[in-house]
Design a protein around this motif. Sequence first.
Motif, short mmCIF file in Angstrom:
data_model
loop_
_atom_site.label_atom_id
_atom_site.label_comp_id
_atom_site.label_asym_id
_atom_site.label_seq_id
_atom_site.Cartn_x
_atom_site.Cartn_y
_atom_site.Cartn_z
N ASN A 64 0.80 -1.23 0.00
CA ASN A 64 0.00 0.00 0.00
C ASN A 64 0.83 1.28 0.00
N MET A 65 2.13 1.19 0.04
CA MET A 65 2.96 2.39 0.05
C MET A 65 2.88 3.13 -1.28
N GLN A 66 2.67 2.40 -2.35
CA GLN A 66 2.54 3.04 -3.66
C GLN A 66 1.37 4.01 -3.67
N ASP A 67 0.36 3.74 -2.87
CA ASP A 67 -0.81 4.62 -2.80
C ASP A 67 -0.48 5.99 -2.22
N MET A 68 0.66 6.11 -1.55
CA MET A 68 1.08 7.40 -0.99
C MET A 68 1.58 8.36 -2.07
N PHE A 69 1.82 7.83 -3.25
CA PHE A 69 2.32 8.62 -4.36
C PHE A 69 1.16 8.87 -5.33
N PRO A 70 0.57 10.05 -5.30
CA PRO A 70 -0.62 10.32 -6.12
C PRO A 70 -0.43 9.99 -7.60
N SER A 71 0.73 10.27 -8.15
CA SER A 71 0.94 10.01 -9.57
C SER A 71 1.16 8.53 -9.89
N LEU A 72 1.31 7.68 -8.86
CA LEU A 72 1.61 6.27 -9.08
C LEU A 72 0.52 5.33 -8.57
N LYS A 73 -0.39 5.82 -7.76
CA LYS A 73 -1.32 4.93 -7.08
C LYS A 73 -2.27 4.18 -8.01
N ASN A 74 -2.49 4.69 -9.20
CA ASN A 74 -3.43 4.02 -10.12
C ASN A 74 -2.79 2.94 -10.98
N TYR A 75 -1.49 2.75 -10.86
CA TYR A 75 -0.80 1.71 -11.61
C TYR A 75 -0.83 0.42 -10.80
N LYS A 76 -1.67 -0.51 -11.22
CA LYS A 76 -1.76 -1.79 -10.52
C LYS A 76 -0.89 -2.85 -11.16
N ASP A 77 -0.54 -2.65 -12.42
CA ASP A 77 0.33 -3.56 -13.15
C ASP A 77 1.77 -3.05 -13.07
N GLU A 78 2.68 -3.89 -12.53
CA GLU A 78 4.05 -3.46 -12.32
C GLU A 78 4.75 -3.05 -13.61
N GLU A 79 4.50 -3.76 -14.69
CA GLU A 79 5.15 -3.41 -15.96
C GLU A 79 4.72 -2.04 -16.46
N LYS A 80 3.43 -1.75 -16.32
CA LYS A 80 2.95 -0.43 -16.73
C LYS A 80 3.52 0.65 -15.82
N LEU A 81 3.65 0.33 -14.55
CA LEU A 81 4.25 1.26 -13.61
C LEU A 81 5.69 1.57 -14.03
N ILE A 82 6.47 0.53 -14.28
CA ILE A 82 7.88 0.68 -14.65
C ILE A 82 8.04 1.50 -15.92
#
Length: 179
Positions: A64-82
């Motif tokens: 859930n730490m990713q949710d602390m980053f507003p610009s990153l919280k909607n990326y649920k797929d790691e590859e899309k995040l990367i």
Amino acid sequence: MGCASSSGSPDLSGPPPPRQVDPRLPFKQYREVFNMKNTWKAVSRCSDEIGREHLLRFFRENENMQDMFPSLKNYKDEEKLIDSIAFENQYTAIFNVFEEVMENIEKVDDAVDKLKRVGKLHVRIEGFKPDMFQKMEEPFIRTIRDTLGDRISDSAEVNLRKLYGFCMQYILEGYNEAA
């Protein structure tokens, strides 16, 4: 004329005194600062890889730490995040804090000011807790160790931990001043 030894007068000044280390730094001797700068050169050459992997490890190890980053919280797929520019911007911003501190390691006032500003910025993040900074240390150290492999010694790791502690001290000081 020429150097002192050719003029016939002996050089009585002796070796220069050892360089002093600012007492705010976690290093007791200048040799540690020198070694940390050399280690950081190797780290800096791999900044993109280390920055990316550090933030990924942090997210993997801290649910859930990713949710602390507003610009990153909607990326649920790691590859899309990367692959996202938002992720690149975030890991670059985090890495650049350490980069700027190392660039100013002998201008301690500048390094402390930068770290306090970073701490103050985090006060505005909803749900942020100061202990979250500390949770980034192990992924940071392990990522550097894994990336550099045998190019990083045990003493270099000790210095990296000292550097991280120094950064945390002043980031938390800035956070607490603004809270």
